[in-house]
Enzyme design. Sequence first.
Site, PDB file in Angstrom:
ATOM      1  N   GLN A 196      -6.206   2.725  18.729  1.00  0.00           N
ATOM      2  CA  GLN A 196      -6.939   3.211  17.349  1.00  0.00           C
ATOM      3  C   GLN A 196      -7.498   1.717  17.476  1.00  0.00           C
ATOM      4  OE1 GLN A 196      -3.777   4.665  13.412  1.00  0.00           O
ATOM      5  NE2 GLN A 196      -4.863   2.374  13.500  1.00  0.00           N
ATOM      6  N   ARG A 219       3.076   7.076  11.997  1.00  0.00           N
ATOM      7  CA  ARG A 219       1.809   6.175  12.933  1.00  0.00           C
ATOM      8  C   ARG A 219       2.285   7.020  13.684  1.00  0.00           C
ATOM      9  NH1 ARG A 219       1.166   2.602  10.290  1.00  0.00           N
ATOM     10  NH2 ARG A 219       1.131   0.074  11.023  1.00  0.00           N
ATOM     11  N   ASN A 273       0.922  -1.395   0.019  1.00  0.00           N
ATOM     12  CA  ASN A 273      -0.206  -0.326   0.127  1.00  0.00           C
ATOM     13  C   ASN A 273       1.051   1.431  -0.213  1.00  0.00           C
ATOM     14  OD1 ASN A 273       1.276  -0.493   2.759  1.00  0.00           O
ATOM     15  ND2 ASN A 273      -0.773  -0.454   3.495  1.00  0.00           N
ATOM     16  N   HIS A 286      -7.354   6.390  10.342  1.00  0.00           N
ATOM     17  CA  HIS A 286      -6.345   5.094   9.551  1.00  0.00           C
ATOM     18  C   HIS A 286      -7.213   4.439   8.362  1.00  0.00           C
ATOM     19  CE1 HIS A 286      -3.056   2.424  10.370  1.00  0.00           C
ATOM     20  NE2 HIS A 286      -2.836   3.164   9.067  1.00  0.00           N
TER      21      HIS A 286
HETATM   22  P1  NAP Z   1      10.277   0.610   4.698  1.00  0.00           P
HETATM   23  O1  NAP Z   1       9.974   0.667   2.788  1.00  0.00           O
HETATM   24  O2  NAP Z   1      10.553   0.014   5.496  1.00  0.00           O
HETATM   25  O3  NAP Z   1      11.075   2.484   5.242  1.00  0.00           O
HETATM   26  C1  NAP Z   1      11.678   2.491   6.082  1.00  0.00           C
HETATM   27  C2  NAP Z   1      12.455   3.361   6.155  1.00  0.00           C
HETATM   28  O4  NAP Z   1      12.868   4.054   6.974  1.00  0.00           O
HETATM   29  C3  NAP Z   1      14.019   2.880   5.955  1.00  0.00           C
HETATM   30  O5  NAP Z   1      14.411   3.431   4.990  1.00  0.00           O
HETATM   31  C4  NAP Z   1      14.830   2.966   7.105  1.00  0.00           C
HETATM   32  O6  NAP Z   1      15.981   2.960   7.571  1.00  0.00           O
HETATM   33  C5  NAP Z   1      13.560   4.460   7.853  1.00  0.00           C
HETATM   34  N1  NAP Z   1      13.922   4.466   9.155  1.00  0.00           N
HETATM   35  C6  NAP Z   1      14.118   3.548  10.414  1.00  0.00           C
HETATM   36  N2  NAP Z   1      14.108   4.455  11.494  1.00  0.00           N
HETATM   37  C7  NAP Z   1      14.413   5.536  11.179  1.00  0.00           C
HETATM   38  C8  NAP Z   1      14.448   7.108  12.145  1.00  0.00           C
HETATM   39  N3  NAP Z   1      14.235   6.732  12.943  1.00  0.00           N
HETATM   40  N4  NAP Z   1      15.197   7.858  11.509  1.00  0.00           N
HETATM   41  C9  NAP Z   1      15.355   7.610   9.731  1.00  0.00           C
HETATM   42  N5  NAP Z   1      14.576   6.632   9.215  1.00  0.00           N
HETATM   43  C10 NAP Z   1      14.922   5.586   9.489  1.00  0.00           C
HETATM   44  O7  NAP Z   1       8.867   1.432   5.224  1.00  0.00           O
HETATM   45  P2  NAP Z   1       7.373   1.664   4.613  1.00  0.00           P
HETATM   46  O8  NAP Z   1       6.814   0.938   3.440  1.00  0.00           O
HETATM   47  O9  NAP Z   1       8.605   3.158   3.350  1.00  0.00           O
HETATM   48  O10 NAP Z   1       6.197   2.565   5.128  1.00  0.00           O
HETATM   49  C11 NAP Z   1       7.311   2.708   6.000  1.00  0.00           C
HETATM   50  C12 NAP Z   1       6.089   2.930   6.950  1.00  0.00           C
HETATM   51  O11 NAP Z   1       5.128   3.488   6.690  1.00  0.00           O
HETATM   52  C13 NAP Z   1       5.896   1.646   7.656  1.00  0.00           C
HETATM   53  O12 NAP Z   1       6.635   1.519   8.556  1.00  0.00           O
HETATM   54  C14 NAP Z   1       4.365   1.922   8.273  1.00  0.00           C
HETATM   55  O13 NAP Z   1       4.818   2.624   9.575  1.00  0.00           O
HETATM   56  C15 NAP Z   1       3.900   3.142   7.694  1.00  0.00           C
HETATM   57  N6  NAP Z   1       3.234   2.914   6.854  1.00  0.00           N
HETATM   58  C16 NAP Z   1       1.756   3.917   6.898  1.00  0.00           C
HETATM   59  C17 NAP Z   1       0.541   3.028   6.276  1.00  0.00           C
HETATM   60  C18 NAP Z   1      -0.693   3.850   6.261  1.00  0.00           C
HETATM   61  O14 NAP Z   1      -1.658   3.252   6.030  1.00  0.00           O
HETATM   62  N7  NAP Z   1      -1.059   4.987   6.685  1.00  0.00           N
HETATM   63  C19 NAP Z   1       0.070   2.260   5.352  1.00  0.00           C
HETATM   64  C20 NAP Z   1       1.665   1.316   5.611  1.00  0.00           C
HETATM   65  C21 NAP Z   1       2.600   1.515   6.153  1.00  0.00           C
HETATM   66  P3  NAP Z   1      17.034   1.739   7.162  1.00  0.00           P
HETATM   67  O15 NAP Z   1      17.577   1.951   5.915  1.00  0.00           O
HETATM   68  O16 NAP Z   1      17.514   1.226   8.243  1.00  0.00           O
HETATM   69  O17 NAP Z   1      16.180   0.378   6.590  1.00  0.00           O
END
Ligand code: NAP
Length: 358
Positions: free
Chosen positions: A285, A256, A117, A309
């Site tokens: 939530q 989040r 998503n 959400h």
């Molecule tokens: P992703 O591809 O795993 O990317 C997350 C990135 O954040 C990675 O590059 C990670 O670093 C980095 N990161 C972790 N801790 C950090 C910090 N303290 N400071 C800066 N960067 C940091 O995940 P994604 O698919 O983009 O999704 C991200 C988040 O969005 C999910 O975990 C979820 O909580 C949220 N989300 C929300 C919805 C919604 O419906 N609202 C839907 C989907 C996801 P590394 O380089 O170390 O891996």
Amino acid sequence: MKVLAVLYNGFKAAIEEPRLLGTVENKLGMDKWLASRGHEFVVTSSKDGPKSDFEKHIVDAEVLITTPFHPGYLTRELMEKAKNLKICITAGVGSDHIDLNAAVDHKIQVLEVSGSNVTSVAEHAVMSMLLLVRNFVPAHEMIERGDWQVSDIARNAFDIEGKTIGTIGAGRIGYRIMQRLLPFNPKELLYYDYHEIPPEAESAVNCNRVGTVEELVSQCDIVTVNCPLHEGTRGMINDHLLSTFKPGAWLVNTARGAICDEHAVARALASGQLRGYAGDVWNVQPAPKDHPWRSMKNPLGGGNGMVPHYSGTTLDAQARYAAGTRSILQNYLDGKPQVHQNVIVGTGKYETTSYGIH
Ligand code: NAP
């Protein structure tokens, strides 16, 4: 084998719209398939407290399916009672509602449908920036009230063009947001992440990495949060960090809710330190009726773009995460290897750096 799924109720909408797959009523489209293989499939929305279906059925479930949209919180304490539990599947992206360190200790695998998503969320984040920067919500509310006073809206409406925009986290969603922002001609796109993104990906969106989160927020007109919730990010956006933002910045958080201190954000908005805050994620939530983010406003009575959400649960996204959940479960049942990018916790260890473990 018992498969337990904690999903949200869809009620009338789910009966009228069968593509609402992520609901209790439509069961991710998996009920007939699991029944045909002789498995018991328990689907519920009752998730909180010792009398919930979740706590009742977790004790002998082998597979747990949860969704971030209506999170069943799998604590260490519950995991200790879940003697049969082998695998947790998140129908969506973001497994912070599972105690991941406890899953490592108990050798319970945690998988999510990575990428399912991310476009949906990136679109929502860009929309949220637009609606804040352009002061859309108060403008629409004015029209519904029957009023018409352009200056009251225009006094706090701007363009995205020429702004400095930064993402905390430049993974799948953060990067897609930058891709979508590029045609708006921002002044600069910045990111803060543990890892540098490949140089060709950086140059494709013309973005630059900064070394600290403080450095990022102090330069940006718009900040967007796109990192997972983990020990290193819980409460990261607090009074102190907000005081280092550019005065009058906009903040969009579709990652989040608990990454932000809810009261600090409401205070920053009320004082004008933040001009706007938008997102779809909440620290609890469903959010309680008196949650400050439901009604907080900037000094001009606007700046609130909060919604429930749903950014990652569009019908398009539901089709993808329902298919992905089934494919993870199928691999598990058939003893086949999982797609590596879906594995958050393998047997006894983290398989991703995303949750702050390097
Ligand atoms: P992703 O591809 O795993 O990317 C997350 C990135 O954040 C990675 O590059 C990670 O670093 C980095 N990161 C972790 N801790 C950090 C910090 N303290 N400071 C800066 N960067 C940091 O995940 P994604 O698919 O983009 O999704 C991200 C988040 O969005 C999910 O975990 C979820 O909580 C949220 N989300 C929300 C919805 C919604 O419906 N609202 C839907 C989907 C996801 P590394 O380089 O170390 O891996």
